[in-house]
Design a protein around this motif. Structure first.
Motif, mmCIF file in Angstrom:
data_model
loop_
_atom_site.group_PDB
_atom_site.id
_atom_site.type_symbol
_atom_site.label_atom_id
_atom_site.label_comp_id
_atom_site.label_asym_id
_atom_site.label_seq_id
_atom_site.Cartn_x
_atom_site.Cartn_y
_atom_site.Cartn_z
ATOM 1 N N ARG A 507 0.865 -1.356 0.087
ATOM 2 C CA ARG A 507 -0.121 -0.044 -0.028
ATOM 3 C C ARG A 507 0.783 1.347 -0.046
ATOM 4 O O ARG A 507 1.946 1.537 0.890
ATOM 5 N N GLY A 508 0.516 2.102 -0.991
ATOM 6 C CA GLY A 508 1.236 3.505 -0.983
ATOM 7 C C GLY A 508 2.740 3.205 -1.463
ATOM 8 O O GLY A 508 3.184 4.442 -1.722
ATOM 9 N N THR A 509 3.066 2.158 -1.902
ATOM 10 C CA THR A 509 4.732 2.021 -2.572
ATOM 11 C C THR A 509 4.510 2.215 -4.159
ATOM 12 O O THR A 509 5.849 2.421 -4.746
ATOM 13 N N GLY A 510 3.578 2.094 -4.909
ATOM 14 C CA GLY A 510 3.519 2.132 -6.276
ATOM 15 C C GLY A 510 3.826 0.513 -6.802
ATOM 16 O O GLY A 510 3.906 0.509 -7.936
ATOM 17 N N VAL A 511 4.207 -0.101 -5.728
ATOM 18 C CA VAL A 511 4.445 -1.771 -6.436
ATOM 19 C C VAL A 511 3.302 -2.280 -6.434
ATOM 20 O O VAL A 511 2.237 -2.503 -5.569
ATOM 21 N N GLU A 512 2.741 -3.193 -7.598
ATOM 22 C CA GLU A 512 1.579 -3.825 -7.700
ATOM 23 C C GLU A 512 1.862 -5.208 -6.988
ATOM 24 O O GLU A 512 2.688 -5.904 -6.896
ATOM 25 N N LEU A 513 0.376 -5.736 -6.487
ATOM 26 C CA LEU A 513 0.411 -6.972 -6.064
ATOM 27 C C LEU A 513 -0.238 -8.002 -6.909
ATOM 28 O O LEU A 513 -1.161 -7.999 -7.191
ATOM 29 N N TYR A 514 0.629 -8.964 -7.239
ATOM 30 C CA TYR A 514 0.080 -10.345 -7.825
ATOM 31 C C TYR A 514 0.111 -11.389 -6.839
ATOM 32 O O TYR A 514 1.087 -11.523 -5.962
ATOM 33 N N VAL A 515 -0.892 -12.162 -6.796
ATOM 34 C CA VAL A 515 -0.852 -13.333 -5.767
ATOM 35 C C VAL A 515 -0.902 -14.476 -6.372
ATOM 36 O O VAL A 515 -1.440 -14.938 -7.434
ATOM 37 N N GLY A 516 0.238 -15.346 -6.119
ATOM 38 C CA GLY A 516 0.563 -17.000 -6.605
ATOM 39 C C GLY A 516 -0.666 -17.886 -5.912
ATOM 40 O O GLY A 516 -0.509 -17.867 -4.507
ATOM 41 N N HIS A 517 -1.184 -18.533 -6.721
ATOM 42 C CA HIS A 517 -2.233 -19.441 -6.055
ATOM 43 C C HIS A 517 -1.654 -20.909 -6.262
ATOM 44 O O HIS A 517 -0.895 -21.132 -7.439
ATOM 45 N N SER A 518 -2.243 -21.961 -5.728
ATOM 46 C CA SER A 518 -1.694 -23.345 -5.921
ATOM 47 C C SER A 518 -2.880 -24.514 -6.088
ATOM 48 O O SER A 518 -3.159 -25.328 -5.414
ATOM 49 N N PRO A 519 -3.395 -24.425 -7.505
ATOM 50 C CA PRO A 519 -4.229 -25.320 -7.870
ATOM 51 C C PRO A 519 -3.608 -26.737 -7.725
ATOM 52 O O PRO A 519 -4.234 -27.756 -7.768
ATOM 53 N N TYR A 520 -2.350 -27.134 -7.714
ATOM 54 C CA TYR A 520 -1.731 -28.154 -7.580
ATOM 55 C C TYR A 520 -1.977 -28.917 -6.334
ATOM 56 O O TYR A 520 -1.733 -30.245 -6.107
ATOM 57 N N LYS A 521 -2.377 -28.169 -5.448
ATOM 58 C CA LYS A 521 -2.800 -28.823 -4.098
ATOM 59 C C LYS A 521 -4.210 -29.246 -4.052
ATOM 60 O O LYS A 521 -4.692 -30.122 -3.036
ATOM 61 N N LEU A 522 -5.038 -28.992 -5.000
ATOM 62 C CA LEU A 522 -6.310 -29.297 -5.061
ATOM 63 C C LEU A 522 -6.442 -30.824 -5.268
ATOM 64 O O LEU A 522 -5.759 -31.607 -5.586
ATOM 65 N N GLY A 523 -7.460 -31.566 -4.160
ATOM 66 C CA GLY A 523 -7.323 -32.945 -4.139
ATOM 67 C C GLY A 523 -6.268 -33.690 -2.942
ATOM 68 O O GLY A 523 -6.552 -34.752 -3.127
ATOM 69 N N THR A 524 -5.526 -32.595 -2.690
ATOM 70 C CA THR A 524 -4.509 -33.482 -1.597
ATOM 71 C C THR A 524 -5.097 -33.411 -0.127
ATOM 72 O O THR A 524 -6.217 -32.843 -0.145
ATOM 73 N N THR A 525 -4.557 -33.930 0.621
ATOM 74 C CA THR A 525 -5.088 -34.180 2.172
ATOM 75 C C THR A 525 -4.975 -32.917 3.015
ATOM 76 O O THR A 525 -5.264 -32.884 4.195
ATOM 77 N N GLU A 526 -4.047 -32.106 2.568
ATOM 78 C CA GLU A 526 -3.993 -31.002 3.202
ATOM 79 C C GLU A 526 -5.119 -30.024 3.586
ATOM 80 O O GLU A 526 -5.925 -29.871 2.692
ATOM 81 N N ALA A 527 -5.089 -29.475 4.415
ATOM 82 C CA ALA A 527 -6.532 -28.849 5.116
ATOM 83 C C ALA A 527 -7.106 -27.634 4.203
ATOM 84 O O ALA A 527 -5.976 -26.744 3.718
ATOM 85 N N GLY A 528 -8.289 -27.934 3.719
ATOM 86 C CA GLY A 528 -8.727 -26.848 2.680
ATOM 87 C C GLY A 528 -8.601 -27.287 1.353
ATOM 88 O O GLY A 528 -9.427 -26.153 0.749
ATOM 89 N N TRP A 529 -8.105 -28.119 0.962
ATOM 90 C CA TRP A 529 -8.169 -28.186 -0.653
ATOM 91 C C TRP A 529 -8.695 -29.458 -1.237
ATOM 92 O O TRP A 529 -8.378 -29.911 -2.120
ATOM 93 N N GLN A 530 -9.831 -29.658 -0.279
ATOM 94 C CA GLN A 530 -10.895 -30.849 -0.990
ATOM 95 C C GLN A 530 -11.993 -30.327 -1.811
ATOM 96 O O GLN A 530 -12.989 -31.068 -2.382
ATOM 97 N N SER A 531 -11.814 -29.181 -2.394
ATOM 98 C CA SER A 531 -12.838 -28.597 -3.123
ATOM 99 C C SER A 531 -12.046 -27.350 -4.006
ATOM 100 O O SER A 531 -11.369 -26.392 -3.412
ATOM 101 N N SER A 532 -12.710 -27.246 -5.206
ATOM 102 C CA SER A 532 -12.147 -25.997 -6.190
ATOM 103 C C SER A 532 -12.699 -24.712 -5.493
ATOM 104 O O SER A 532 -12.161 -23.644 -5.804
ATOM 105 N N ALA A 533 -13.731 -24.812 -4.642
ATOM 106 C CA ALA A 533 -14.126 -23.676 -4.229
ATOM 107 C C ALA A 533 -13.133 -22.929 -3.271
ATOM 108 O O ALA A 533 -13.368 -21.592 -3.140
ATOM 109 N N GLU A 534 -12.115 -23.684 -2.704
ATOM 110 C CA GLU A 534 -11.010 -22.730 -1.951
ATOM 111 C C GLU A 534 -10.538 -21.671 -2.667
ATOM 112 O O GLU A 534 -10.172 -20.614 -2.496
ATOM 113 N N ILE A 535 -10.284 -22.052 -4.216
ATOM 114 C CA ILE A 535 -9.417 -21.042 -4.847
ATOM 115 C C ILE A 535 -10.515 -20.008 -5.302
ATOM 116 O O ILE A 535 -9.945 -18.800 -5.375
ATOM 117 N N VAL A 536 -11.537 -20.361 -5.570
ATOM 118 C CA VAL A 536 -12.644 -19.304 -6.019
ATOM 119 C C VAL A 536 -12.976 -18.381 -4.784
ATOM 120 O O VAL A 536 -13.003 -16.906 -5.034
#
Length: 578
Positions: A507-536
């Protein structure tokens, strides 16, 4: 870092083919190791409920109760890139967005630079290299279950659900998941349920306009995303061109308008240059020239579709193998062995040597000057986080009189590199965008009041010596793209806390923020990745914040194989986006 489906295959068929391949490698592994205990011959295999006949079953390590399969079939059956160092007794596997190293007799694997405990490591049986079945299976997102009642191993494809038959208990090889958690013991966590009545691939429109940049990383190291290993081995440039145009078309159909292509994966190049040898991932042998300019071709094809192409560099990875006999005489490893550090069996350029840093800056600036790229992009390959890095001599030589601790000196080296690279790139082409994709957590608040409310076991500042917050504050970047590869449900590094921290930081720096997301985790046993709704949900969160201008997905193969309908969800989510 899951095998990409070939163009034209449906996602379900692609997943089933992977699962069938794994089943084949299990059978092959058993056949390769005759003379196991008689009890092992009674093990039966099932793939999505279908019995698999086998004259010789896989074998189990009795002390650890782990099922083993041959490394060679992992390569031939799954298309993974594998390597074996007889000298170091080390097996390397690269697939599904992960780079894995297992050393014989070692109780842990190195997964993407982090230590992950193993119950059984690589073994040698009758001149065959054997690796743990569950470990390989979980890299593909397959379910692996063992039933003691009828001695069966059940393999379940992503999205297929539990295989029918007798009730199964967890497999006897409870190895690690596909991606190591940033905290040593994150503990259990509930997974949010998908929105009732919303089928996979169908999403509720977000609260605002989608990010203006929607990109995908395209990994070339180990032929993970492009080009295929087969096209590299045969030096089939026509096949490589077709593969890339099909990749672009599929990604654009999902709403992507940018690709971040790895053009210098390991001290090599996917373009003609006198500064680095041709990449083995392009022509099958390092230094062997292609009969076309891949980077120029990719830029033309991306721009023809109205898409951006950003050239992605791994700055300090010197080679993909520690076997120097496989490297071209022009490799930086052979040209300047005094610049190279072997850390955990992998070769790195020493960031503490000014001349070494400058050589990398020159290679990157050359691409900015010669090619019509839209951006210059670096990932988080600075100092390795999972291995000891022997730079004591360099530290004593170059830090004399500075009174800096080794940690501060290492950070100063990376700071100088980033500042000088920013200057060189914009001198070569003022309009090109320069950005870096760091590890998602800068520092924990428990260590530094300026850090995030997280409990990550690895941080960019302390583990990789990357002071990304300083780079943003100094304006040395046009954008920053943190890899926020955790779900909202993660107990120690929840998505919301990390995303909030980055939004405040830019914020206030002029540097843009892109966020890296991890579809490769979908369907794994890690918490939260049992539905594509997580990334949405993460994309919605980005929109509500209003300060996220780009969304990147790792990686192309994982979007193309469409785990849990994520490709369909993105196609719906980004429908109508400019």
């Amino acid at each position: 870092m899951k095998q990409a489906r070939k163009p034209g295959r449906t996602p379900g068929n692609g997943r089933r083919l992977l699962a069938l391949s794994l089943a084949a490698l299990v059978v092959a592994g058993a056949a390769a190791v005759p003379g196991q205990a008689e009890a092992a011959a009674q093990i039966r295999l099932y793939l999505d409920g279908q019995a698999l006949a086998s004259e010789a079953p896989p074998y189990i390590v009795p002390q650890a109760n782990v099922t083993m399969v041959p490394l060679r079939v992992v390569s031939e059956g799954l298309g993974a890139s594998v390597g074996w160092s007889a000298k170091e007794r080390r097996a390397d596997i690269a697939m599904s967005g992960s780079a894995i190293s297992l050393v014989m007799g070692q109780s842990y694997a190195i997964v993407n630079g982090a230590r992950v405990k193993l119950d059984a490591s690589v073994q040698m049986k009758q001149n065959r290299t054997m690796v743990p079945l569950r470990f390989v299976g979980e890299q593909l997102g397959l379910g692996v279950a063992w039933s003691s009642a009828d001695r069966t191993v059940k393999l379940t494809s992503p999205g297929e659900g539990p295989a029918p038959g007798p009730g199964a208990t967890p497999s006897p090889s409870p190895g690690p998941g596909a991606t190591p958690a940033p905290s040593p013991s994150p503990g259990p966590s509930a997974t949010p349920a998908p929105t009732p009545g919303t089928p996979p691939g169908q999403v509720v429109p977000g609260p605002g306009a989608p990010a203006k940049l929607r990109g995908t990383w395209v990994s070339t190291v180990y032929n993970l995303d492009w080009p295929s290993a087969a096209s590299a081995k045969s030096r089939d440039s026509a096949k490589q061109k077709l593969e890339f145009t099909q990749l672009l078309d599929e990604l654009q159909e999902m709403g992507m308008n940018a690709v971040f292509v790895q053009v210098r994966p390991a001290g090599d190049a996917l373009y003609p240059t006198l500064l680095s040898p041709w990449s083995a991932f392009l022509t099958g042998k390092q230094g062997l020239a292609a009969d076309y300019d891949p980077l120029a071709f990719m830029i033309d094809e991306a721009h023809r579709r109205g898409m951006e192409l950003h050239a992605w560099f791994n700055p300090f990875r010197a080679a993909s193998t520690a076997d120097t006999a496989q490297l071209d005489p022009g490799s930086i490893v052979r040209q300047h062995p005094e610049w190279i550090v072997n850390a955990g069996g992998k070769l790195y350029v020493n960031p503490g040597i000014p001349a070494a840093r400058q050589a990398i800056i020159d290679s990157i600036a050359e691409v900015a000057a010669r090619y019509d790229v839209d951006g210059i992009h670096l990932d988080d390959y600075f100092y390795p986080s999972g291995s000891a890095f022997d730079d004591e001599g360099t530290y004593k030589l170059y830090s004399a009189g500075s009174l800096l601790s080794k940690g501060d000196w290492r950070r100063a080296n990376i700071n100088a590199f980033v500042e000088e690279l920013d200057r060189a790139v914009h001198a070569a082409k003022p309009t090109v965008r320069f950005g870096i994709s760091p590890f998602g957590v800068w520092r924990n608040q428990s260590t530094d009041p300026a850090g995030s409310e997280t409990k990550a076991g690895v941080t960019a500042y302390d583990s990789m010596y990357a002071d990304v917050r300083l780079w943003v504050q100094k304006g040395w970047l046009d954008y920053v793209a943190p890899q926020i590869y955790w779900s909202f449900a993660h107990p120690t590094v929840p998505y919301g806390k990390v995303a909030d921290w980055w939004q405040r930081t830019v914020r206030g720096t002029g540097v843009e923020l892109y966020v890296g997301h991890s579809p490769y985790k979908l369907g794994t046993t890690e918490a939260g990745w049992q539905s594509s709704a997580e990334i949405v949900r993460q994309l919605d969160y980005n929109q509500l914040a209003g300060s996220v201008t780009g969304e990147l997905f790792f990686s192309a193969k994982d979007l193309r194989r469409n785990p849990l309908g994520i490709a369909d969800a993105l196609r719906s989510y980004y429908a109508g986006a400019e």
